[in-house]
Write an enzyme that holds these catalytic residues in place. Structure first.
Site, PDB file in Angstrom:
ATOM      1  N   ASP A 176      32.944  37.303  45.394  1.00 37.40           N
ATOM      2  CA  ASP A 176      32.119  38.041  44.438  1.00 37.40           C
ATOM      3  C   ASP A 176      31.146  38.984  45.143  1.00 37.40           C
ATOM      4  O   ASP A 176      30.648  38.669  46.223  1.00 37.40           O
ATOM      5  CB  ASP A 176      31.346  37.043  43.569  1.00 37.40           C
ATOM      6  CG  ASP A 176      30.748  37.706  42.334  1.00 37.40           C
ATOM      7  OD1 ASP A 176      31.247  38.771  41.927  1.00 37.40           O
ATOM      8  OD2 ASP A 176      29.784  37.153  41.786  1.00 37.40           O
TER       9      ASP A 176
ATOM     10  N   ASN B  62      37.667  38.839  33.305  1.00 36.77           N
ATOM     11  CA  ASN B  62      37.554  40.167  33.926  1.00 36.77           C
ATOM     12  C   ASN B  62      38.268  41.263  33.117  1.00 36.77           C
ATOM     13  O   ASN B  62      38.019  42.456  33.339  1.00 36.77           O
ATOM     14  CB  ASN B  62      38.053  40.152  35.375  1.00 36.77           C
ATOM     15  CG  ASN B  62      37.129  39.430  36.346  1.00 36.77           C
ATOM     16  OD1 ASN B  62      37.573  38.856  37.346  1.00 36.77           O
ATOM     17  ND2 ASN B  62      35.831  39.425  36.081  1.00 36.77           N
TER      18      ASN B  62
HETATM   19  C1  IPE Z   1      34.172  35.704  39.375  1.00 36.06           C
HETATM   20  O1  IPE Z   1      33.323  36.792  39.530  1.00 36.06           O
HETATM   21  C2  IPE Z   1      35.599  36.163  39.324  1.00 36.06           C
HETATM   22  C3  IPE Z   1      36.149  36.658  40.583  1.00 36.06           C
HETATM   23  C4  IPE Z   1      35.531  36.700  41.728  1.00 36.06           C
HETATM   24  C5  IPE Z   1      37.501  37.126  40.498  1.00 36.06           C
HETATM   25  P1  IPE Z   1      32.659  37.529  38.300  1.00 36.06           P
HETATM   26  O2  IPE Z   1      31.861  38.633  38.847  1.00 36.06           O
HETATM   27  O3  IPE Z   1      33.693  37.875  37.291  1.00 36.06           O
HETATM   28  O4  IPE Z   1      31.742  36.368  37.689  1.00 36.06           O
HETATM   29  P2  IPE Z   1      30.427  36.482  36.798  1.00 36.06           P
HETATM   30  O5  IPE Z   1      30.706  37.438  35.692  1.00 36.06           O
HETATM   31  O6  IPE Z   1      29.322  36.948  37.669  1.00 36.06           O
HETATM   32  O7  IPE Z   1      30.197  35.069  36.326  1.00 36.06           O
HETATM   33  C1  IPE Z   2      34.291  40.422  42.602  1.00 40.53           C
HETATM   34  O1  IPE Z   2      33.322  41.407  42.705  1.00 40.53           O
HETATM   35  C2  IPE Z   2      35.663  40.978  42.301  1.00 40.53           C
HETATM   36  C3  IPE Z   2      36.131  40.714  40.938  1.00 40.53           C
HETATM   37  C4  IPE Z   2      35.529  39.982  40.040  1.00 40.53           C
HETATM   38  C5  IPE Z   2      37.384  41.304  40.563  1.00 40.53           C
HETATM   39  P1  IPE Z   2      32.626  42.003  41.428  1.00 40.53           P
HETATM   40  O2  IPE Z   2      33.430  43.143  40.927  1.00 40.53           O
HETATM   41  O3  IPE Z   2      32.344  40.946  40.427  1.00 40.53           O
HETATM   42  O4  IPE Z   2      31.269  42.548  42.036  1.00 40.53           O
HETATM   43  P2  IPE Z   2      29.818  42.387  41.439  1.00 40.53           P
HETATM   44  O5  IPE Z   2      29.605  40.926  41.170  1.00 40.53           O
HETATM   45  O6  IPE Z   2      29.776  43.202  40.190  1.00 40.53           O
HETATM   46  O7  IPE Z   2      28.929  42.896  42.506  1.00 40.53           O
HETATM   47 MG    MG Z   3      30.807  39.672  40.143  1.00 42.57          MG
END
Ligand code: IPE
Ligand code: IPE
Ligand code: MG
Length: 245
Positions: free
Chosen positions: A18, A66
């Protein structure tokens, strides 16, 4: 899981990768740039995990939630998955890495599903390390689909409800057949599971870091392993040492 197995290296490491978006935002870059760099970090982690003798690496790449992101970002991610597969398929095979996808793949475009299934088939017999990638994965969705599969077998008269135990249930999950993670790493400074491996993490050691995923380095991984080695896994007992128990 063996009680009292001591401070060993984790055999199964799971990672919630993340922080890609924030990594890009602080640099004034589009979120897509963060996702691309995130893939580089995943590639580096595979090398580090191989070096450390990890047997299973489970990466969360795309959650069932997502899909709620802007369409353009979802498309960037799906394109990236397709690119990575096309680019890395050969390498998975050469390096004897088994690739497995966790999640309901049907929601992805047919060409992407075909590419995922192809690489799974091509690498199915490899035993150096298993890499599981959660795509359209949700822990709750996984538990529901497992329950449904068992219910179908009961309805068909093949299975008695009393025969359903934890092991049989776990076998129906996307992760069926593999051990639970020993260590879960979440980057990006969020202290939650975000619907990842809800069943499997029951006794997993959790490690959280503020580092944003594209910056996750070999040194960071070592730090997580050192933290893991310092944990005492008791599984509800008074001591992790079966001799004293
Ligand atoms: C969790 O990250 C999912 C992945 C890393 C694929 P998110 O960014 O989607 O999670 P939240 O929304 O902060 O809980
Ligand atoms: C994790 O990084 C990747 C996915 C969830 C696909 P994020 O896209 O959630 O990045 P942040 O949390 O918005 O920084
Ligand atoms: Mg994230």
């Amino acid at each position: 899981m063996t009680v009292g197995e001591g401070p060993l290296s984790p055999r199964h490491v799971a990672v919630i990768m993340d922080g890609n978006g924030r990594w890009a935002a602080v640099r004034g870059l589009p979120r897509s740039a963060g996702h691309r760099r995130g893939f580089e970090a995943a590639r580096r982690l595979v090398e580090d995990a191989l070096r450390r003798g990890v047997e299973v690496l489970t990466l969360y790449a795309f959650s069932t939630e997502n899909w709620e992101r802007p369409r353009a970002e979802v498309e960037v991610l799906l394109d990236l998955f397709a690119d990575v597969l096309a680019r890395e398929e050969e390498r998975f095979d050469e390096e004897r890495l088994r690739l497995r996808f966790l999640g309901r793949l049907e929601r992805f475009p047919d060409a992407l599903v075909d590419a995922m299934r192809r690489v799974e088939r091509r690498t199915a017999a490899h035993d150096r390390m298993t890499i599981q990638v959660g795509v359209n994965y949700g822990g709750r969705a996984d538990i529901v689909q497992a329950a449904r599969r068992l219910a179908e077998r009961v309805r068909a008269g093949e299975l008695a409800p009393e025969a359903i135990d934890e092991r049989l249930f776990a076998d129906q999950l996307f992760t069926g057949g593999l051990s639970d993670p020993d260590l879960l790493i979440r980057t990006g400074n969020e202290l939650r599971l975000s619907n990842f491996l809800l069943w499997n993490l029951a006794y997993t050691e959790l490690y959280f870091t503020e580092t944003l995923w594209p910056d996750f380095s070999s040194e960071e991984f070592e730090r997580a392993l050192v933290a893991f080695e310092g944990r005492e896994r008791r599984y509800g007992r008074v001591t992790a040492d079966p001799v004293e128990a």
